[in-house]
Design an enzyme around this catalytic site. Sequence first.
Site, PDB file in Angstrom:
ATOM      1  N   CYS A   7       0.817  -1.228   0.000  1.00  0.00           N
ATOM      2  CA  CYS A   7       0.000   0.000   0.000  1.00  0.00           C
ATOM      3  C   CYS A   7       0.846   1.272   0.000  1.00  0.00           C
ATOM      4  O   CYS A   7       1.936   1.296   0.561  1.00  0.00           O
ATOM      5  CB  CYS A   7      -0.875   0.043   1.238  1.00  0.00           C
ATOM      6  SG  CYS A   7      -1.918  -1.381   1.460  1.00  0.00           S
ATOM      7  N   TRP A  43      -2.994  -2.624  -1.435  1.00  0.00           N
ATOM      8  CA  TRP A  43      -2.577  -3.994  -1.733  1.00  0.00           C
ATOM      9  C   TRP A  43      -3.369  -4.848  -0.761  1.00  0.00           C
ATOM     10  O   TRP A  43      -3.149  -4.800   0.460  1.00  0.00           O
ATOM     11  CB  TRP A  43      -1.078  -4.145  -1.510  1.00  0.00           C
ATOM     12  CG  TRP A  43      -0.501  -5.440  -1.976  1.00  0.00           C
ATOM     13  CD1 TRP A  43      -0.095  -5.762  -3.237  1.00  0.00           C
ATOM     14  CD2 TRP A  43      -0.231  -6.594  -1.174  1.00  0.00           C
ATOM     15  NE1 TRP A  43       0.396  -7.041  -3.266  1.00  0.00           N
ATOM     16  CE2 TRP A  43       0.324  -7.576  -2.014  1.00  0.00           C
ATOM     17  CE3 TRP A  43      -0.411  -6.904   0.174  1.00  0.00           C
ATOM     18  CZ2 TRP A  43       0.709  -8.843  -1.565  1.00  0.00           C
ATOM     19  CZ3 TRP A  43      -0.041  -8.152   0.625  1.00  0.00           C
ATOM     20  CH2 TRP A  43       0.517  -9.108  -0.244  1.00  0.00           C
ATOM     21  N   HIS A  64      18.261 -36.028  -6.703  1.00  0.00           N
ATOM     22  CA  HIS A  64      17.381 -36.421  -5.601  1.00  0.00           C
ATOM     23  C   HIS A  64      15.954 -35.937  -5.819  1.00  0.00           C
ATOM     24  O   HIS A  64      15.220 -35.725  -4.847  1.00  0.00           O
ATOM     25  CB  HIS A  64      17.951 -35.903  -4.274  1.00  0.00           C
ATOM     26  CG  HIS A  64      19.339 -36.385  -4.013  1.00  0.00           C
ATOM     27  ND1 HIS A  64      19.615 -37.691  -3.662  1.00  0.00           N
ATOM     28  CD2 HIS A  64      20.539 -35.760  -4.105  1.00  0.00           C
ATOM     29  CE1 HIS A  64      20.921 -37.832  -3.534  1.00  0.00           C
ATOM     30  NE2 HIS A  64      21.510 -36.680  -3.801  1.00  0.00           N
ATOM     31  N   ARG A 103       5.343   0.046  -5.827  1.00  0.00           N
ATOM     32  CA  ARG A 103       5.253  -0.758  -4.605  1.00  0.00           C
ATOM     33  C   ARG A 103       4.331  -1.963  -4.785  1.00  0.00           C
ATOM     34  O   ARG A 103       4.402  -2.908  -4.007  1.00  0.00           O
ATOM     35  CB  ARG A 103       4.750   0.104  -3.448  1.00  0.00           C
ATOM     36  CG  ARG A 103       5.719   1.204  -3.057  1.00  0.00           C
ATOM     37  CD  ARG A 103       5.045   2.212  -2.153  1.00  0.00           C
ATOM     38  NE  ARG A 103       4.737   1.677  -0.839  1.00  0.00           N
ATOM     39  CZ  ARG A 103       5.516   1.834   0.227  1.00  0.00           C
ATOM     40  NH1 ARG A 103       6.641   2.486   0.123  1.00  0.00           N
ATOM     41  NH2 ARG A 103       5.155   1.343   1.392  1.00  0.00           N
ATOM     42  N   GLU A 149       8.791 -14.391 -10.687  1.00  0.00           N
ATOM     43  CA  GLU A 149       8.200 -13.104 -10.286  1.00  0.00           C
ATOM     44  C   GLU A 149       7.578 -12.368 -11.465  1.00  0.00           C
ATOM     45  O   GLU A 149       6.480 -11.845 -11.349  1.00  0.00           O
ATOM     46  CB  GLU A 149       9.286 -12.183  -9.697  1.00  0.00           C
ATOM     47  CG  GLU A 149       9.639 -12.455  -8.265  1.00  0.00           C
ATOM     48  CD  GLU A 149      10.732 -11.517  -7.758  1.00  0.00           C
ATOM     49  OE1 GLU A 149      10.613 -11.050  -6.634  1.00  0.00           O
ATOM     50  OE2 GLU A 149      11.717 -11.258  -8.487  1.00  0.00           O
ATOM     51  N   GLU A 207      18.219 -17.233  -7.217  1.00  0.00           N
ATOM     52  CA  GLU A 207      17.835 -15.869  -7.595  1.00  0.00           C
ATOM     53  C   GLU A 207      17.340 -15.817  -9.051  1.00  0.00           C
ATOM     54  O   GLU A 207      16.368 -15.136  -9.361  1.00  0.00           O
ATOM     55  CB  GLU A 207      19.031 -14.924  -7.371  1.00  0.00           C
ATOM     56  CG  GLU A 207      18.831 -13.495  -7.794  1.00  0.00           C
ATOM     57  CD  GLU A 207      17.676 -12.768  -7.124  1.00  0.00           C
ATOM     58  OE1 GLU A 207      17.096 -13.299  -6.154  1.00  0.00           O
ATOM     59  OE2 GLU A 207      17.319 -11.682  -7.594  1.00  0.00           O
ATOM     60  N   LYS A 227      13.631 -14.573 -10.178  1.00  0.00           N
ATOM     61  CA  LYS A 227      13.381 -13.497 -11.162  1.00  0.00           C
ATOM     62  C   LYS A 227      12.358 -13.962 -12.188  1.00  0.00           C
ATOM     63  O   LYS A 227      11.440 -13.250 -12.533  1.00  0.00           O
ATOM     64  CB  LYS A 227      14.667 -13.088 -11.898  1.00  0.00           C
ATOM     65  CG  LYS A 227      15.675 -12.245 -11.195  1.00  0.00           C
ATOM     66  CD  LYS A 227      15.223 -10.895 -10.737  1.00  0.00           C
ATOM     67  CE  LYS A 227      14.515 -10.927  -9.459  1.00  0.00           C
ATOM     68  NZ  LYS A 227      14.905 -10.693  -8.209  1.00  0.00           N
ATOM     69  N   ASN A 243      -2.064   1.969   5.753  1.00  0.00           N
ATOM     70  CA  ASN A 243      -1.174   0.864   5.362  1.00  0.00           C
ATOM     71  C   ASN A 243      -0.961   0.012   6.599  1.00  0.00           C
ATOM     72  O   ASN A 243      -0.819   0.554   7.694  1.00  0.00           O
ATOM     73  CB  ASN A 243       0.199   1.373   4.930  1.00  0.00           C
ATOM     74  CG  ASN A 243       0.154   2.159   3.634  1.00  0.00           C
ATOM     75  OD1 ASN A 243      -0.899   2.274   3.020  1.00  0.00           O
ATOM     76  ND2 ASN A 243       1.287   2.688   3.235  1.00  0.00           N
ATOM     77  N   GLY A 244      -0.882  -1.298   6.424  1.00  0.00           N
ATOM     78  CA  GLY A 244      -0.622  -2.158   7.582  1.00  0.00           C
ATOM     79  C   GLY A 244      -1.821  -3.032   7.904  1.00  0.00           C
ATOM     80  O   GLY A 244      -2.751  -3.152   7.094  1.00  0.00           O
ATOM     81  N   LYS A 248       6.703  -4.307  -3.697  1.00  0.00           N
ATOM     82  CA  LYS A 248       8.121  -3.965  -3.613  1.00  0.00           C
ATOM     83  C   LYS A 248       8.589  -3.947  -2.170  1.00  0.00           C
ATOM     84  O   LYS A 248       9.690  -4.374  -1.847  1.00  0.00           O
ATOM     85  CB  LYS A 248       8.325  -2.591  -4.248  1.00  0.00           C
ATOM     86  CG  LYS A 248       9.764  -2.107  -4.271  1.00  0.00           C
ATOM     87  CD  LYS A 248      10.562  -2.888  -5.277  1.00  0.00           C
ATOM     88  CE  LYS A 248      12.036  -2.629  -5.214  1.00  0.00           C
ATOM     89  NZ  LYS A 248      12.790  -3.728  -5.826  1.00  0.00           N
TER      90      LYS A 248
END
Length: 614
Positions: free
Chosen positions: A2, A75, A510, A27, A494, A487, A491, A101-102, A609
């Site tokens: 948010c 969000w 395995h 964000r 995402e 990583e 990427k 926000n929160g 973000k």
Amino acid sequence: MCGIVGYLGNKEAYPILIKGLHRLEYRGYDSAGVALINKNNDLNVYKTRGKVADLEAFAESKDTSGSIGIAHTRWATHGEPNNVNAHPHYSQSETLALIHNGIIENYSVLKKELLSKNYTFSSRTDTEVLIQLIEYIKESNHVDLVTAVQLALGQVVGAYAIAVVEKGNPDLIIAARKSSPLVVGIGDGEYFLASDASPIIEYTDKVIYLDDEEIAIIRRHEEPKITSIENVEKTPQIQQLSMNLSQLEKGGYPHFMLKEIFEQPRTIRDCMSGRVNVEGTHVVLSGILDNKEKFLKAGRIIICACGTSWHAGLIGMYMLEEYCRIPVVIEYSSEFRYRNPVIYPDDIVIAISQSGETADTLAAVELAKSRGAFIYGICNVVGSSISRATHGGSYTHAGPEIGVASTKAFTAQVSVLTLMTLAIGKVKGVISEENYLRITKELQSVPAKMEKTLLLNDQIKEFSKIFTYAKNFIYLGRGYNYPLALEGALKLKEISYIHAEGYPAAEMKHGPIALIDTEMPVVVIATKKGMYEKVVSNIQEIKARKGKVIAIVTEGDEIVKEISDYCIEVPLTEECLVPLVAAIPLQLLAYYIAVTKGRDVDQPRNLAKSVTVE
Ligand code: G6P
């Protein structure tokens, strides 16, 4: 996550608020809204599901006048993303509007109480509960809005950054924070409010970062007043912002992500600037030197982070153990904070966070601090909550990162961890002079090697088109290249929404090997040195099962080139520094696959973000 923007001044608020919301789009959000008080003192709220552009279209024919307003990108946490759940929320009488926000954790208890007082709710949000509570307290206790906000926040359990405005009161915005960032910008006769400095930077560089449980009372023609929730007045600490506007713009690139990938040679130079001497023989990291005794005595290092920062931390763990000979463990902050970990006073906790606001990492820091550990921060955002909560630290100096998928912040974090390794190794006298000089010198040549690697852009753009068919990807690496495999996979998932798994190459036998068939692309980081021969064997195993191998190899490699389907050559570098250079083709591969698939690269679905809720 948010975003909050607020304005009180002598200009029309709406264009400033909308521009601010656009700046916060990075964000991640799913709906947007605005509340404005016009000349007649009406309080108008407009909000809608979707993007800020949808809000603009919705409000086009409405009265958006007024020199005071608050705006929000949401969000979703409580209640799906829709018009009703979007912020701002009115109070019952529609005389108050709130953005938040929160998460209000005890919202259901508070809601039950308010329902019993005949309050009704139109949304499923915890935010609406808070504004109703503020109104209830204001009405029933006959107090002013500031006192009502203070009393209401006293009853709230959870995290918040809020802003409230009141119908008939065009001269006042009340803002408050707890565990969710909020910045007040001070202009010439005008005030700004935002969840980070990006919407403020083009108007003023004077800011006040609110601390937890602080309230900012912003009145027209008065200096902002800061109080605690208990109404104890505090002296505002005005700070100077170091960001500039051009850092927040795309600079001719189609996406922030691509711009940030290309910025990496410069960000690594900035990160080393003043820390490595010109000859490349000496590293000075003041955060380590200032806390030399702590590092000399350290019995263990615990690294706490989330997401990409965790991957950087894993590379750091390998380096710190190899060259500083201190036992290191790495933890997901969200697990660490809740599992009653054993923490000794001679432990050093390194918290890594691009935003410096990640709720779980901040909580991990607070927990470790309360148990007596020394806390060292590696943050990108100057003045962020984690950077302020730690005992010492080193900034990454990567500049604002806007693309949700982290790129330049990751390589800057790895660079700082390299500098830390060199500095700690030296302080402890455990790194050999040869290793110290070789790695320091080589780190200096990384930006030039990154520049060379970026020349692969067109090649990667071209062949990435081949892989848009894929539903799954596997990424493999060993040693320092294993965290990089994680990583690379992150990427891709995402931003392209293709399922991707990173694995230590030897672990493939395995389990993941069962997935390999003619359709499965396998990205293998097979650079020279390290366990090169062993990785070559792993590639043979994939080829024997007809997998499609995309190999990242060292320039001039003939062996892997021969057996892989696609080969990307990166310059030779020190083993522990390979992730800095080899990250680039992985970032570009993910980027171009996502672009070809028409994804929203900078704001991928469901992601944020800065994750300021746990
Ligand atoms: C979110 C972001 C990731 C980031 C992670 C940790 O998930 O989308 O890019 O790696 O948070 O964020 P931090 O700011 O603590 O590094």
